[in-house]
Design a protein around this motif. Structure first.
Motif, PDB file in Angstrom:
ATOM      1  N   GLU A  89      11.681  -9.594  -1.537  1.00 52.82           N
ATOM      2  CA  GLU A  89      10.773  -9.696  -0.396  1.00 52.82           C
ATOM      3  C   GLU A  89      10.025  -8.382  -0.162  1.00 52.82           C
ATOM      4  O   GLU A  89       8.826  -8.369   0.129  1.00 52.82           O
ATOM      5  N   LEU A  90      10.771  -7.290  -0.296  1.00 45.32           N
ATOM      6  CA  LEU A  90      10.152  -5.982  -0.062  1.00 45.32           C
ATOM      7  C   LEU A  90       9.333  -5.491  -1.262  1.00 45.32           C
ATOM      8  O   LEU A  90       8.629  -4.491  -1.173  1.00 45.32           O
ATOM      9  N   GLY A  91       9.461  -6.189  -2.381  1.00 45.05           N
ATOM     10  CA  GLY A  91       8.721  -5.786  -3.567  1.00 45.05           C
ATOM     11  C   GLY A  91       9.313  -4.546  -4.219  1.00 45.05           C
ATOM     12  O   GLY A  91       8.603  -3.661  -4.676  1.00 45.05           O
ATOM     13  N   TYR A  92      10.623  -4.528  -4.275  1.00 44.37           N
ATOM     14  CA  TYR A  92      11.284  -3.375  -4.879  1.00 44.37           C
ATOM     15  C   TYR A  92      11.059  -3.307  -6.382  1.00 44.37           C
ATOM     16  O   TYR A  92      11.142  -4.314  -7.075  1.00 44.37           O
ATOM     17  N   VAL A  93      10.771  -2.125  -6.868  1.00 34.89           N
ATOM     18  CA  VAL A  93      10.664  -1.887  -8.309  1.00 34.89           C
ATOM     19  C   VAL A  93      11.536  -0.681  -8.642  1.00 34.89           C
ATOM     20  O   VAL A  93      11.379   0.386  -8.052  1.00 34.89           O
ATOM     21  N   THR A  94      12.458  -0.875  -9.558  1.00 42.54           N
ATOM     22  CA  THR A  94      13.362   0.210  -9.943  1.00 42.54           C
ATOM     23  C   THR A  94      12.586   1.479 -10.296  1.00 42.54           C
ATOM     24  O   THR A  94      11.558   1.418 -10.939  1.00 42.54           O
ATOM     25  N   ASN A  95      13.104   2.588  -9.886  1.00 45.66           N
ATOM     26  CA  ASN A  95      12.499   3.868 -10.256  1.00 45.66           C
ATOM     27  C   ASN A  95      13.271   4.452 -11.430  1.00 45.66           C
ATOM     28  O   ASN A  95      14.332   5.039 -11.269  1.00 45.66           O
ATOM     29  N   LEU A  96      12.716   4.270 -12.609  1.00 46.99           N
ATOM     30  CA  LEU A  96      13.442   4.692 -13.806  1.00 46.99           C
ATOM     31  C   LEU A  96      13.563   6.207 -13.894  1.00 46.99           C
ATOM     32  O   LEU A  96      14.519   6.730 -14.468  1.00 46.99           O
ATOM     33  N   ALA A  97      12.606   6.903 -13.310  1.00 44.42           N
ATOM     34  CA  ALA A  97      12.681   8.364 -13.332  1.00 44.42           C
ATOM     35  C   ALA A  97      13.916   8.823 -12.561  1.00 44.42           C
ATOM     36  O   ALA A  97      14.652   9.697 -13.007  1.00 44.42           O
ATOM     37  N   ALA A  98      14.144   8.180 -11.431  1.00 45.88           N
ATOM     38  CA  ALA A  98      15.310   8.551 -10.636  1.00 45.88           C
ATOM     39  C   ALA A  98      16.597   8.224 -11.378  1.00 45.88           C
ATOM     40  O   ALA A  98      17.518   9.036 -11.453  1.00 45.88           O
ATOM     41  N   ARG A  99      16.617   7.051 -11.955  1.00 48.47           N
ATOM     42  CA  ARG A  99      17.818   6.677 -12.693  1.00 48.47           C
ATOM     43  C   ARG A  99      18.079   7.666 -13.827  1.00 48.47           C
ATOM     44  O   ARG A  99      19.219   8.024 -14.119  1.00 48.47           O
ATOM     45  N   SER A 100      16.994   8.099 -14.435  1.00 53.47           N
ATOM     46  CA  SER A 100      17.136   8.973 -15.598  1.00 53.47           C
ATOM     47  C   SER A 100      17.784  10.305 -15.241  1.00 53.47           C
ATOM     48  O   SER A 100      18.301  11.006 -16.100  1.00 53.47           O
ATOM     49  N   MET A 101      17.742  10.660 -13.958  1.00 56.46           N
ATOM     50  CA  MET A 101      18.333  11.934 -13.577  1.00 56.46           C
ATOM     51  C   MET A 101      19.820  11.925 -13.834  1.00 56.46           C
ATOM     52  O   MET A 101      20.398  12.915 -14.263  1.00 56.46           O
ATOM     53  N   ARG A 102      20.424  10.804 -13.557  1.00 56.59           N
ATOM     54  CA  ARG A 102      21.858  10.719 -13.828  1.00 56.59           C
ATOM     55  C   ARG A 102      22.116  10.422 -15.296  1.00 56.59           C
ATOM     56  O   ARG A 102      22.969  11.017 -15.928  1.00 56.59           O
ATOM     57  N   GLN A 103      21.338   9.487 -15.813  1.00 57.33           N
ATOM     58  CA  GLN A 103      21.551   9.060 -17.191  1.00 57.33           C
ATOM     59  C   GLN A 103      21.287  10.178 -18.189  1.00 57.33           C
ATOM     60  O   GLN A 103      21.892  10.227 -19.238  1.00 57.33           O
ATOM     61  N   GLY A 104      20.352  11.031 -17.834  1.00 51.16           N
ATOM     62  CA  GLY A 104      20.015  12.107 -18.761  1.00 51.16           C
ATOM     63  C   GLY A 104      18.809  11.805 -19.621  1.00 51.16           C
ATOM     64  O   GLY A 104      18.230  12.697 -20.220  1.00 51.16           O
ATOM     65  N   TRP A 105      18.400  10.539 -19.708  1.00 45.47           N
ATOM     66  CA  TRP A 105      17.218  10.192 -20.509  1.00 45.47           C
ATOM     67  C   TRP A 105      16.515   8.991 -19.937  1.00 45.47           C
ATOM     68  O   TRP A 105      17.097   8.195 -19.217  1.00 45.47           O
ATOM     69  N   MET A 106      15.260   8.896 -20.270  1.00 41.52           N
ATOM     70  CA  MET A 106      14.470   7.732 -19.866  1.00 41.52           C
ATOM     71  C   MET A 106      14.645   6.659 -20.938  1.00 41.52           C
ATOM     72  O   MET A 106      14.859   6.980 -22.105  1.00 41.52           O
ATOM     73  N   PRO A 107      14.563   5.402 -20.537  1.00 34.62           N
ATOM     74  CA  PRO A 107      14.726   4.329 -21.530  1.00 34.62           C
ATOM     75  C   PRO A 107      13.496   4.213 -22.415  1.00 34.62           C
ATOM     76  O   PRO A 107      12.780   3.214 -22.400  1.00 34.62           O
ATOM     77  N   LEU A 108      13.235   5.256 -23.167  1.00 35.28           N
ATOM     78  CA  LEU A 108      12.034   5.328 -23.991  1.00 35.28           C
ATOM     79  C   LEU A 108      12.377   5.726 -25.419  1.00 35.28           C
ATOM     80  O   LEU A 108      13.278   6.531 -25.644  1.00 35.28           O
ATOM     81  N   ILE A 109      11.620   5.181 -26.343  1.00 32.64           N
ATOM     82  CA  ILE A 109      11.625   5.701 -27.699  1.00 32.64           C
ATOM     83  C   ILE A 109      10.294   6.409 -27.864  1.00 32.64           C
ATOM     84  O   ILE A 109       9.238   5.785 -27.760  1.00 32.64           O
ATOM     85  N   GLY A 110      10.355   7.695 -28.050  1.00 34.67           N
ATOM     86  CA  GLY A 110       9.122   8.464 -28.213  1.00 34.67           C
ATOM     87  C   GLY A 110       8.640   8.387 -29.648  1.00 34.67           C
ATOM     88  O   GLY A 110       9.438   8.476 -30.574  1.00 34.67           O
ATOM     89  N   VAL A 111       7.361   8.214 -29.798  1.00 30.63           N
ATOM     90  CA  VAL A 111       6.798   8.169 -31.140  1.00 30.63           C
ATOM     91  C   VAL A 111       5.691   9.202 -31.263  1.00 30.63           C
ATOM     92  O   VAL A 111       4.755   9.210 -30.466  1.00 30.63           O
ATOM     93  N   VAL A 112       5.848  10.081 -32.197  1.00 34.19           N
ATOM     94  CA  VAL A 112       4.785  11.036 -32.478  1.00 34.19           C
ATOM     95  C   VAL A 112       4.021  10.472 -33.661  1.00 34.19           C
ATOM     96  O   VAL A 112       4.572  10.318 -34.748  1.00 34.19           O
ATOM     97  N   ALA A 113       2.780  10.116 -33.408  1.00 33.88           N
ATOM     98  CA  ALA A 113       2.038   9.376 -34.415  1.00 33.88           C
ATOM     99  C   ALA A 113       0.904  10.195 -34.979  1.00 33.88           C
ATOM    100  O   ALA A 113       0.072  10.721 -34.263  1.00 33.88           O
ATOM    101  N   ASP A 114       0.922  10.254 -36.258  1.00 34.93           N
ATOM    102  CA  ASP A 114      -0.028  10.982 -37.047  1.00 34.93           C
ATOM    103  C   ASP A 114      -1.266  10.103 -37.228  1.00 34.93           C
ATOM    104  O   ASP A 114      -1.314   9.288 -38.123  1.00 34.93           O
TER     105      ASP A 114
END
Lengths: 334, 334
Positions: free
Chosen positions: B44-69
């Motif tokens: 109802e309130l339109g909550y959206v998880t804040n992954l940045a906040a979660r990442s503070m505890r987890q230590g990482w963001m749920p991301l796979i970084g790709v460096v693309a040539d």
DNA sequence: TCACCGAGGGTTAACGATTACCCATAGGTA
DNA sequence: TACCTATGGGTAATCGTTAACCCTCGGTGA
């Protein structure tokens, strides 16, 4: 494991805030000596800013979120991302794209992107189209790229199809062509608009009676292996008929590729017998055809760049519609 | 502005941790009734998880970084991202790509990606090549995609060029072709390996003396408009000479496109006079040529998928080299 | 002599989500 | 009756960074 400001502060014998100021705060009061010393230690320890942590205070990550409608499958639409990326980088932002591959619904993907707390969100389409955005996202999405929202609530950036068609048609006319056929791709918004522009230019030039014809190119899906059958029969009919065109404008480069093949079959020379021009400038195709194809290049890069600029300017635009000009790429098919 | 767990907790009259448990913790002890009530309020309130906040505890963001040539400029290499994305999504991760467009140095871009605290980082190349990764990043980058690190310290995923060349050559031989020419693209790693595979297959088949020839295709850059000049002269020479080939294997689809044009000029029929086969399966080209081109499809999607799987498995691989098989796409040019 | 100022830097409270630990109640059991 | 345990939930610390506010110490002008 990872190095934090705390580690640097400890090593330098100063407080965390001093380190923060030294590394990021441009104008913080601090002796240049201290700043350099801290920077050296940061370097030595291999410190990398934690943007997630910073975002907790800032409220957002330095990201422009892009919800892309199949973007990934399109060879040249990646230019949109490139444009976005260039402009974003100027503000120290990155572009974060998420693709909705068919099955998933737009709302869900937008929410997925929102979880990363981007500064702004854009919606990008692979090809020019109208998109029905769910009601509740009209204000979440800041800009529509290469598409427009059905009810035009969101600022939209689209290619100026009509203008481009008028320009290229006028170009053919200026090149002395008088009997121009337009082979179109049915069912596409871009095709409809290009056709309208073509008709306008023909009418304005004042020789409608003689030459202009519009023919549908293909019925099958774009990627079908057998799509060229219709083009071949049209071209054969046109070129063998009593009223041979001296120019063919194609709905896009792929159609042009098929038109080339068909013209070859009937023994017509490009551009001597028939000039060919087209839209899109899909580089792999247009520059490799024999002879290289004159075509109107889509303003994808420009749309990306403008999108980023609008999003980062932050002034909530009132749902304008920007039509961006194509760029003519003259090769030797005219 | 944005809704946090706190807001929901307040509204529901429970503590934050209860809300967290209700929304994310699958197995938290809690009455189903409470869980549903909280979920309803969040919705109802339109909550959206804040992954940045979660990442503070987890230590990482749920991301796979790709460096693309330069990845972005390649039409079909986007398949790599697609593969990555599919596999990442299965673990509720997203792919975050950053492109180094020429001028910028690899180290800087890797650090830019690291600021977002991805779970893992991959390096992806647009075309198969060897990359010299700066010393200090050998353990930051978990997987090399479509390329290998000069000293093979990092696990690498590359297409099995040699195997593919052997397969397609054998296929031509099985189709009854005995005099096969290979028109190669000089200066590319893929080209060298494909040539090696071609030679192997020819030697194994036991009729080297008669037919196989290898010719360089172009000297100019791939995107040059005038690149086909050399192909035309080679083909003319071959087809007019005393020892006409009955099959031509091309270094890639672009070369094949030029070979088609050249064969047409000299009046040869495909596949009746000469069979043509190639590598890459660049769909826009291969499926649109007339006749449609038989070609070996690059395993880009598979490389992306495997990369994500390796990265997320987390077992620090010891720098293996995985060669992924191409897939033959049979059309009608053979 | 003293109030004041500015440079340089410290303290501490956020930000949002997670989690280790604790508490209260109800029902069952020795 | 005293104890134990399962259930449902609260408290508070924590992650890394920033920002509002405070402190100290020379120097300076009145």
């Amino acid at each position: 494991m990872t190095v934090s400001l705390n580690d640097i502060a400890e090593r330098a014998g100063v407080s965390v805030k001093t380190v923060s100021g030294a590394l990021h705060g441009g104008s913080a009061r601090m002796s240049e000596q201290t700043r350099l010393r801290i920077k050296a230690i940061a370097e030595e320890l291999g410190y990398v800013t934690n943007l997630a942590a910073r975002s907790m205070r800032q409220g957002w990550m330095p990201l422009i979120g892009v919800v892309a409608d199949e973007l990934i499958t399109s060879p040249f639409a990646t230019e949109i991302i490139r444009g976005l990326d260039g402009a974003a980088r100027a503000s120290d932002m990155a572009v974060f794209a998420m693709t909705l591959n068919g099955s998933r619904d737009v709302g869900a993907v937008i929410e997925e992107v929102r979880r990363f707390r981007p500064r702004a969100i854009a919606y990008a389409a692979m090809y020019h189209k109208t998109v029905a955005l769910p009601e509740e996202f009209a204000e979440t999405v800041g800009v529509m790229i290469n598409c427009r929202e059905a009810s035009d609530r969101v600022t939209a950036l689209v290619p100026d199809e009509i203008g481009a068609a008028r320009d290229i048609t006028s170009y053919l006319i200026k090149a002395g062509r008088r009997n121009i056929a337009f082979i179109n791709l049915p069912g596409l918004l871009a095709g409809e608009l290009r056709e309208a522009g073509f008709r306008q230019a023909i009418t304005e030039a004042g020789f409608d009676g003689g030459g202009a014809r519009v023919l549908p190119a293909v019925r099958r899906a774009i990627y079908s292996d057998r799509a060229h059958s219709l083009v071949l029969s049209h071209i054969t009919e046109l070129m063998r008929g009593p009223d041979r065109p001296d120019a063919i404008l194609c709905g896009n480069d792929r159609v042009a590729m098929e038109v080339y093949a068909a013209l070859r079959r009937v023994g017509a020379q490009i551009p001597d017998d028939v000039a060919v021009a087209s839209f899109d400038n899909q580089v792999d195709i247009a520059s490799r055809l024999d002879p290289p194809l004159t075509t109107m290049a889509l303003p994808h890069r420009a749309m990306g760049r403008l999108a980023a600029e609008i999003l980062l300017a932050g002034d909530t635009a009132p749902g304008e519609l920007h039509k961006l000009p194509f760029q003519m790429v003259e090769r030797s098919s005219v």
